[in-house]
Design an enzyme around this catalytic site. Structure first.
Site, PDB file in Angstrom:
ATOM      1  N   MET A   1     -83.341  -9.311  14.841  1.00 54.01           N
ATOM      2  CA  MET A   1     -84.366  -8.497  14.202  1.00 54.01           C
ATOM      3  C   MET A   1     -84.751  -7.310  15.082  1.00 54.01           C
ATOM      4  SD  MET A   1     -86.917 -11.206  12.348  1.00 54.01           S
ATOM      5  CE  MET A   1     -86.515 -11.839  10.722  1.00 54.01           C
TER       6      MET A   1
ATOM      7  N   GLN B   1     -86.012 -16.329  14.489  1.00 51.72           N
ATOM      8  CA  GLN B   1     -86.550 -15.647  15.669  1.00 51.72           C
ATOM      9  C   GLN B   1     -88.072 -15.585  15.671  1.00 51.72           C
ATOM     10  OE1 GLN B   1     -83.854 -11.900  16.454  1.00 51.72           O
ATOM     11  NE2 GLN B   1     -83.605 -12.618  14.353  1.00 51.72           N
ATOM     12  N   ARG B   2     -88.696 -15.638  14.508  1.00 47.54           N
ATOM     13  CA  ARG B   2     -90.144 -15.520  14.485  1.00 47.54           C
ATOM     14  C   ARG B   2     -90.830 -16.797  14.008  1.00 47.54           C
ATOM     15  NH1 ARG B   2     -90.978 -11.053   9.680  1.00 47.54           N
ATOM     16  NH2 ARG B   2     -91.308 -12.467   7.934  1.00 47.54           N
TER      17      ARG B   2
ATOM     18  N   ARG C   1     -85.982  -4.202  13.161  1.00 46.54           N
ATOM     19  CA  ARG C   1     -86.137  -3.084  12.230  1.00 46.54           C
ATOM     20  C   ARG C   1     -85.623  -1.781  12.840  1.00 46.54           C
ATOM     21  NH1 ARG C   1     -87.893  -4.104   7.566  1.00 46.54           N
ATOM     22  NH2 ARG C   1     -88.211  -1.919   7.063  1.00 46.54           N
TER      23      ARG C   1
ATOM     24  N   ARG D   1     -62.608 -15.688  20.768  1.00 49.94           N
ATOM     25  CA  ARG D   1     -63.144 -14.922  19.644  1.00 49.94           C
ATOM     26  C   ARG D   1     -64.132 -13.852  20.093  1.00 49.94           C
ATOM     27  NH1 ARG D   1     -64.635 -20.112  15.879  1.00 49.94           N
ATOM     28  NH2 ARG D   1     -62.658 -20.274  14.736  1.00 49.94           N
TER      29      ARG D   1
ATOM     30  N   ASP E   1     -91.182  -7.239  17.105  1.00 46.94           N
ATOM     31  CA  ASP E   1     -90.329  -6.090  17.400  1.00 46.94           C
ATOM     32  C   ASP E   1     -90.800  -5.289  18.607  1.00 46.94           C
ATOM     33  OD1 ASP E   1     -89.026  -6.848  15.095  1.00 46.94           O
ATOM     34  OD2 ASP E   1     -89.969  -5.319  13.837  1.00 46.94           O
TER      35      ASP E   1
ATOM     36  N   HIS F   1     -84.887 -15.174  10.348  1.00 48.78           N
ATOM     37  CA  HIS F   1     -86.283 -15.571  10.522  1.00 48.78           C
ATOM     38  C   HIS F   1     -86.491 -16.666  11.568  1.00 48.78           C
ATOM     39  CE1 HIS F   1     -86.465 -13.366   6.738  1.00 48.78           C
ATOM     40  NE2 HIS F   1     -87.755 -13.233   6.963  1.00 48.78           N
TER      41      HIS F   1
END
Length: 320
Positions: free
Chosen positions: A165, A270-271, A167, A158, A123, A268
């Protein structure tokens, strides 16, 4: 050495660098705590050598395992940590983690534990360091996903809403939104007006056949009173449960605009996986600096990146 909190690309590179620096430069004997602070609470430590960590540089996750357990939420947890440190003959602890892990590290240092912290979070939300490892990897993964979504969105005219992510901070969303050419990016720092977002998308699609990408940080919130959202819930560690905002946003956009809208939640992914070259280098620099800080007696500090130099800063400043 321990890794606490969520896993993060680059953790193994830090572990490897601490071990290589400690063993080759200072002739240290290094042990790892299994599953973060839990390993020190339960006396589960394992030897770490240069040979043990061969091939770990590009590997995602953490070879030591991780958890969100900390000694202050476990009965006699603090006393058990100090007992393990004494029984194992540990002279110093290198704690690699985010805000929660480093806050715990600071409190244990105040009680007399010799510790050095290493900032870890995709983050990018730890104080007094300009960058944390894992962030570049997360942004790269999110950007790649947005690039792919552009082509399918263009084929169907569309709107695609992508949840990333972050937070309570919008760094991943902002960087990925810019790099991926998003139409709108919604971040926790700036509450959004869903009517304004929808109107902007309608104006865009009235001009022709378009693909519109809306990137939403998982902690993004609407301006109070403009959109109904569920009440917050918390996990067993007291953290607010996040996720799902993209679905709420997409439903509102579809109703207000009449344009077909789909949702992709990256979560998840992403990490996980291989860290980028940038994160491998930053992790290695942090690990080397952490080993040096131990031998400099810089306990109660955290290694940090400032003006492209690795420095040590007080843990108090890092987590306040």
């Amino acid at each position: 050495m321990l890794t606490g909190g969520g896993d993060c690309p680059g953790l193994n590179a830090v572990i490897r660098a601490v071990v290589r620096r400690g063993e080759r430069r200072f002739d240290d004997e290094i042990v790892g705590s299994r599953d973060g602070w839990a390993g020190l609470i339960e006396d589960r430590v394992v030897p770490l050598t240069v040979d043990d960590l061969r091939g770990s540089l590009p590997r995602g996750g953490t070879v030591l395992g991780t958890s969100r357990i900390n000694p202050f939420i476990v009965a006699d947890g603090v006393e058990r940590v100090f007992e393990t440190v004494r029984s194992q003959g540990i002279d110093a602890v290198v704690a690699i983690g985010g805000e929660g892990t480093l806050s715990c590290t600071r409190e244990l240092h105040r009680l007399g534990l010799p510790v050095v912290g290493v900032p870890k979070t995709i983050d990018n939300d730890i104080g007094v360091t300009e960058r944390t490892f894992g962030f570049d990897t997360a942004v790269s993964i999110a950007t790649d996903a947005i690039d792919r979504l552009h082509t399918t969105a263009e084929s169907h005219n569309r709107i695609m809403v992508v949840e990333v992510m972050g937070r309570h901070v919008g760094h991943i969303a902002t960087h990925a939104g810019i790099a991926g050419g998003a139409t709108r990016t919604l971040i926790p720092e700036e509450p959004f007006d869903i009517a304004e977002v929808s109107d902007a998308l309608v104006r865009r699609h009235e001009k022709g056949r378009w693909a519109s990408i809306v990137v939403v940080a998982e902690g993004a919130k609407p301006i109070p009173g403009t959109m109904l959202i569920p009440e917050e819930t918390r996990d067993v560690y007291g953290h607010v449960r996040l996720g799902g905002i993209a679905t709420l946003v997409a439903d509102q956009i579809a109703k207000r605009s009449g344009i077909e809208t789909r949702v992709t939640v990256l979560g998840h992914v992403q990490r996980g996986g291989t860290p980028t070259a940038h994160d491998r280098v930053l992790s290695t620099r942090f690990g080397v600096a952490a080993a040096d800080a131990v031998h400099d007696g810089a306990f109660g500090s955290m290694v940090a990146l400032q003006a492209d130099r690795i420095v040590t800063v007080p843990l108090d400043d890092a987590v306040k």
